[in-house]
Write an enzyme that holds these catalytic residues in place. Structure first.
Site, PDB file in Angstrom:
ATOM      1  N   LYS A   1      -4.813  28.538 -46.962  1.00 47.15           N
ATOM      2  CA  LYS A   1      -5.536  29.742 -46.608  1.00 47.15           C
ATOM      3  C   LYS A   1      -6.160  30.289 -48.076  1.00 47.15           C
ATOM      4  O   LYS A   1      -7.492  30.713 -47.880  1.00 47.15           O
ATOM      5  CB  LYS A   1      -5.073  30.838 -45.812  1.00 47.15           C
ATOM      6  CG  LYS A   1      -4.399  30.304 -44.315  1.00 47.15           C
ATOM      7  CD  LYS A   1      -5.664  29.647 -43.504  1.00 47.15           C
ATOM      8  CE  LYS A   1      -5.204  29.134 -42.254  1.00 47.15           C
ATOM      9  NZ  LYS A   1      -6.249  28.619 -41.342  1.00 47.15           N
TER      10      LYS A   1
ATOM     11  N   TYR B   1       1.173  26.299 -45.725  1.00 54.06           N
ATOM     12  CA  TYR B   1       0.141  26.450 -44.663  1.00 54.06           C
ATOM     13  C   TYR B   1      -0.910  27.653 -45.548  1.00 54.06           C
ATOM     14  O   TYR B   1      -1.999  27.694 -45.318  1.00 54.06           O
ATOM     15  CB  TYR B   1       0.702  27.045 -43.615  1.00 54.06           C
ATOM     16  CG  TYR B   1      -0.233  27.470 -42.425  1.00 54.06           C
ATOM     17  CD1 TYR B   1      -0.974  26.583 -41.610  1.00 54.06           C
ATOM     18  CD2 TYR B   1      -0.197  28.874 -42.247  1.00 54.06           C
ATOM     19  CE1 TYR B   1      -1.884  26.919 -40.798  1.00 54.06           C
ATOM     20  CE2 TYR B   1      -1.101  29.293 -41.282  1.00 54.06           C
ATOM     21  CZ  TYR B   1      -1.863  28.530 -40.556  1.00 54.06           C
ATOM     22  OH  TYR B   1      -2.848  28.983 -39.720  1.00 54.06           O
TER      23      TYR B   1
ATOM     24  N   ARG C   1       7.538  41.360 -34.084  1.00 57.73           N
ATOM     25  CA  ARG C   1       6.619  41.573 -35.193  1.00 57.73           C
ATOM     26  C   ARG C   1       5.162  41.531 -34.430  1.00 57.73           C
ATOM     27  O   ARG C   1       4.164  42.267 -34.963  1.00 57.73           O
ATOM     28  CB  ARG C   1       6.822  40.274 -35.899  1.00 57.73           C
ATOM     29  CG  ARG C   1       5.509  40.012 -36.775  1.00 57.73           C
ATOM     30  CD  ARG C   1       5.568  38.741 -37.666  1.00 57.73           C
ATOM     31  NE  ARG C   1       4.465  38.648 -38.408  1.00 57.73           N
ATOM     32  CZ  ARG C   1       3.552  37.764 -38.009  1.00 57.73           C
ATOM     33  NH1 ARG C   1       3.571  37.036 -37.113  1.00 57.73           N
ATOM     34  NH2 ARG C   1       2.576  37.543 -38.839  1.00 57.73           N
TER      35      ARG C   1
ATOM     36  N   SER D   1      -1.487  37.459 -35.657  1.00 58.87           N
ATOM     37  CA  SER D   1      -0.971  36.309 -34.517  1.00 58.87           C
ATOM     38  C   SER D   1      -1.688  36.580 -33.196  1.00 58.87           C
ATOM     39  O   SER D   1      -1.481  37.683 -32.591  1.00 58.87           O
ATOM     40  CB  SER D   1       0.566  36.430 -34.364  1.00 58.87           C
ATOM     41  OG  SER D   1       0.948  38.110 -34.288  1.00 58.87           O
TER      42      SER D   1
ATOM     43  N   PHE E   1     -12.269  26.600 -37.350  1.00 60.79           N
ATOM     44  CA  PHE E   1     -10.728  26.724 -36.913  1.00 60.79           C
ATOM     45  C   PHE E   1     -10.059  25.503 -37.046  1.00 60.79           C
ATOM     46  O   PHE E   1      -8.605  25.487 -36.771  1.00 60.79           O
ATOM     47  CB  PHE E   1     -10.768  27.150 -35.629  1.00 60.79           C
ATOM     48  CG  PHE E   1     -11.070  28.742 -35.291  1.00 60.79           C
ATOM     49  CD1 PHE E   1     -12.099  29.441 -35.588  1.00 60.79           C
ATOM     50  CD2 PHE E   1      -9.809  29.421 -35.136  1.00 60.79           C
ATOM     51  CE1 PHE E   1     -12.543  30.625 -35.718  1.00 60.79           C
ATOM     52  CE2 PHE E   1      -9.995  30.995 -34.833  1.00 60.79           C
ATOM     53  CZ  PHE E   1     -11.291  31.498 -35.224  1.00 60.79           C
ATOM     54  N   GLY E   2     -10.540  24.403 -37.545  1.00 54.56           N
ATOM     55  CA  GLY E   2      -9.780  23.228 -37.598  1.00 54.56           C
ATOM     56  C   GLY E   2      -8.751  23.106 -38.762  1.00 54.56           C
ATOM     57  O   GLY E   2      -9.019  23.253 -39.929  1.00 54.56           O
TER      58      GLY E   2
ATOM     59  N   ASP F   1     -13.090  13.726 -38.015  1.00 54.27           N
ATOM     60  CA  ASP F   1     -11.690  14.300 -38.790  1.00 54.27           C
ATOM     61  C   ASP F   1     -12.302  14.920 -39.950  1.00 54.27           C
ATOM     62  O   ASP F   1     -13.321  14.671 -40.574  1.00 54.27           O
ATOM     63  CB  ASP F   1     -11.310  12.852 -39.425  1.00 54.27           C
ATOM     64  CG  ASP F   1     -10.068  13.148 -40.212  1.00 54.27           C
ATOM     65  OD1 ASP F   1      -9.568  13.999 -40.477  1.00 54.27           O
ATOM     66  OD2 ASP F   1      -9.383  11.955 -40.709  1.00 54.27           O
TER      67      ASP F   1
END
Lengths: 279, 279, 279, 279, 279, 279
Positions: free
Chosen positions: A139, A135, A172, A164, A70-71, A50
């Site tokens: 970052k 979110y 987009r 993306s 990347f988690g 975790d």
């Protein structure tokens, strides 16, 4: 490279990265919340852990050269939901890296850290933080953390602001697409560049309409090869004309730029129509 | 102005602000962790409350026009220590403001959000985040949060990056001093300016050697009057020559730029020698 | 200075300028559409003339050292209405200046040439044109004309982007006010500066909240003395809180930033509430 | 401050600086090519020495805290003439400073290092080198030398780009004047600032029309008090209108911007009309 | 795309665009001052109409999705000559577009809007207006009009600053050439881009020596393919060395940068030698 | 091109340039300190001459169209050692060019003029001088000289800041490599470009990791073709991880950024390990 660690290894992007990363090192450790993952590479060990557990992260990174982080929850959600995996999880990774003498964190940052800028204004790697969601706020937090750990503790970072990374299924994405091959290339460059200090780079393919500017990150040598333009005609026809006053169309964050804060339901709905599985 | 709320009201700077803020509104609510404070103004109500408790913050801000947010741990400390009051506390304030329709958050940000820039490079309000401590990282987080709540929810903010608001007792403070009078003036401008959207401004007096540039914040009308230059000769003589390669001397964050992350002990020691009671 | 010519001499701002200009030269010619003006200075000749008549302008500027060009419709109006006085009139002035060897045009440009920028973003003299009305578009046109006549024909210009020169009667004017004394000082500097080439400068008093930056025009030596801050408290109280999403409040052009193009009726109504007699 | 050394002590500006510098230190050494100077301060020693003699400079700076370097030919001249005193002399000072552990060189640089920029373009301390003469080229050389000695050897510098320090006797000087009082103030700040690293600052009084921007040098605390505007009216009348296409009028370097390279005769003639005794 | 309208359809560039534009829509309307044009596409209707006639333009644009505006006098000429077609004509197009709910104006702007900048200074899409002729002034006017109609009325625009679209016949064109294929590609991208708001882009091929920078217009996806370098050797030999002090050689506008204002005769002569048929 | 002159013709880079330059002109003169060189081209004359001898240089450049100036000591050395060839030699070349009416100096400048900037910060051609050695200081001097001779005497220059033109033998060179073919291409463009005025351009191949930005020099049409990336994997493996706090690794100047000033011994040692034969 003796040992690499990948977090978020069971996620959509993490899954694509496991094999190439395993090929780059002697010992490869992948980790996620799931019990197990399929198709382990010969030199791969999967560890269920975790991100919000600092001790687990410290144990995980022991002896690692670099960690590829990347988690995280890959969607907008209430702040309280993101606090553990996306905020505290990021702190745990950098802190664990520091305690273990890990040289570098290669981090899946996101366009959503700067998603409230307009696409008619090409932004460089020095664009001011302007998150579009909680979110995106996470970052921003991780990028500032990366800056701090470099300045004060000498831990290097490459913050890859992925636009993306999914199939090109809407207007987009014709500009924002990052192909899987280019993702792998980008991660490879983020790892092999001899000195990165604290670096930021946009993760986007060589799309004709890519609305961001990587010229400040030349030292990383990132040169994408794919181009979403081949999908443009069909997708534009399918989408029809777009409202020029809807932030979902005008801002770098796309649907995230328009969604209500914390509203993963609405976000998911828009994401389905957009690019399914946002980094 | 009907109702103003001040957090951190029992802190050093908060204490100075209670009386002037009470004079600016019909109903003044002050809050902190302490049981009570002295010398309540006639229109003042003190409420003991924990910033880390969202429900308490939502209740506290009910009916408020603006919240002046000075509550937080005012020193470097381990990340885990700051997580509740400085990070989650900030989220709670903006979220509570949003839920209550509060127009604006006037926020005690800090130079430590950008403390790793060099003082020989004058920085403007658009300087990239470059925190010097976990304390500074929390300021970065709150500024990005302020940007997000303005862009997505229309809550205005003024992020006042205070340099050092204390007696002028060392060489750095000759440039970084913010007098109490100028602090009060700055807060007053942050409240009375008709439209602020998301604004940043440095909190520093009109020191000859003030190393920051507020020219991007003209709309706020902040015009400080005090000047630490009158202390320069004596302090420079007392300090003697400084090491030009020590970040504590060369970087905007002063002692914070040199301290080990999370090390409140060392930080406090340096602070004693510096400006006692860092914002 | 032997001869100066003032256009728009019967207008509100022109009227204030006649006496000071007359005092700066041997021969002073004032002109407007009206039959006559009151209180001629001893060295003043008033000439009724139409800006849209090139021959008349050529005759008027004969032997002049400089022309101070304030003549134009001082309000938003349909393009066709402004075409003669504001567009063609400007061309006629520069062309007549050129034909007569007039050294310089001192021009009443306006903030409305850049009125669609936001006030939370302080703008310098290099801000991109971003007109808010046809009125502002005519100012952009004249500035570009000024640039052209300097580059190709050696006619100097000072384009004074006046913010609002009227009594301070609303919240915007607390930042945008140009006092009559400062207007006269600005015009005087625009005339006496030895070399101006093509110069732009904002016409605004030394208001605490003046939202523009003249640091690129230091060579003109413009140093305003008045400050609208003394009206702030009363006006802010009268106006009450303003909508932070109404361009009339957030953009440099004020009411002009919100008015329908060409709509002099609505514009006038808003102007009444604002600063009555916009330059 | 135990020991300060002043070069060019018999020059026009050096003469003004001897007394104030002597008052700032225990031991004051002044030097120039002349046999002796008048009116030695009690703690002053005058040494005849040649800047072009490295050994002499090394001996001179022994034990000094700082050197104030004003020695050089103060006029345009052939490159070969300037090579010794202005180029090699500068090298000798920085090298001698390094060998003796001298902390800082306070250097009389000049606007002529950037004199080919136009005055209608306000220039900051980051303006690109654009010398107007061999004289200005030597200033560029010394500034780059200062940058090098800071980056590689830790010798600090303050490069004061003096505009024109003489009586206000022509139109240019109304903008470019540096009064003697402000010169002394500037030198004092360059000495007392605790940390300067490699700093550049323009040496100009608080003239209304000063065409340069010191906002990048806030850390030095230079706040001039004099203003040449009081001479403007009389001088402009005496000079009459100036040719807007003559570099002597339009460029920062004034007469130096127009003079033939190496032509000290022409330069002197123009200087007589200008500001007699150019730094 | 149901209906597109092309103005200037009988002009040199317009003629090249008719066929490709007809292929992009159901109904294609071409218009110019001439009675008729040859080779109508099956879905093309040609309408003789005068740009200076607003009613005619309003009728013409009824039901159109976009208008591609190439109509204007394509040469320098006296202001009075250009007033109708180039200035009023532009207003009529944007106003007619607005009244008909036309989404976007794709506009043939020109390098001559910024032609007085030097070619040794690469200019981006944010270069300040600096027209070289009345012709260029009309381009500036139309660009500002485009900005206004987007900000106030939501009409989108793409202003294509074409450098020189003709055979490569002189030294300048080696850098400034826009091939017909690249022109068509550019117009196609200006039409198909989903959201443009107010956009500017330089119309130039992928010439090795193209002196402008489109990096601010990435969202348009313009990627030219041709390169005039293959003509360089022969043309440079034919031209021989050029005078480095002639604006025709040094400035972006080429011959236009040197021509007398309004002088279509001289301009034409120079154009013959240059690139015959300037956009 | 009638006559070209190459200095430093016997040096490593000069040797590569002799044949291609001879092919570009009727008469080719090569010069260096050596008695003779091998393999003269049919139109080539070799002249032994000393850069530090002005008369010799004036004689050498008689009748030349351009001079390609590569002559200098190609290593760090004490200032006194470089004074003659690198400083005075540069002056002699520009002065001789001026006296002979030579149009342009094509100059081998170097990254070491700006070598103390960090590679994680991509630098453009407008980067401030920040030399890393006395060698780099001489490059700064020559660039400023080039600026001066263009502004005051109309002699054009192209200052090619070569990164490292040698075999790719270490990690730095993977970014900094300039292949010989690209060097020849660059010199060819510097010669054939019709107008250069005073231009700066980085001399580096199209390496993925090239850390500099030539976008300000588009008018020169320099488009390199080689790419050192093919050596990256092997070299990075050989070098192993690099210290991220050693200026030799982090700064643009590589080993020069770390070497002691004047220390050609240490510099040579590091150069051996680096790229043997630094421009």
């Amino acid at each position: 490279m003796k040992k690499l660690v990948l977090t978020g290894a069971a996620g959509r992007l993490g899954s694509y990265l496991r094999a190439p990363l395993a090929a780059m090192c002697d010992e490869f450790v992948s980790t996620d919340l799931r019990e197990s993952v399929q198709d382990l590479a010969p030199n791969e060990t999967y560890v269920k852990a975790d991100l919000a557990d600092l001790d687990a992260m410290v144990a995980l990174l022991e002896g690692a050269d670099m960690v590829i982080h990347f988690g995280a929850i890959g969607d907008e959600a209430p702040f309280e939901t993101l606090l553990g995996p996306n905020f505290i999880g990021a702190y745990n990774i950098w802190e664990a890296a520091y305690r273990n003498g890990v040289r570098r964190v290669v981090y899946a940052s996101s366009i959503h850290a700067v998603g409230m800028h307009r696409k008619t204004e090409s932004i460089g790697i020095d664009a001011a933080h302007r998150p579009d969601t909680f979110y995106g706020l996470a970052k921003c937090f991780a990028e500032d953390l990366a800056s701090l750990y470099w300045d004060k503790r000498g831990v290097e970072s490459v913050c890859m602001r992925i636009l993306s990374c999914a199939q090109v299924s809407n207007s987009r994405a014709v500009g924002s697409w990052l192909s899987y091959d280019d993702l792998i290339h980008l991660v490879e460059r983020a790892i092999t560049t001899q000195i990165t200090g604290f670096s930021i780079v946009y993760g986007v393919s060589d799309n004709d309409r890519a609305p961001v500017d990587n010229s400040g990150a030349r030292h990383l040598g990132y040169r994408p090869k794919d181009n979403a333009e081949r999908y443009a005609k069909e997708i534009f026809a399918a989408d029809g004309p777009l409202d020029p006053h809807d932030p979902a169309n005008t801002h770098h964050g796309g649907a995230f730029s328009a969604v209500e804060l914390g509203n993963s339901g609405v976000a998911q709905m828009k994401l389905n129509a957009e690019d399914t599985g946002k980094s």
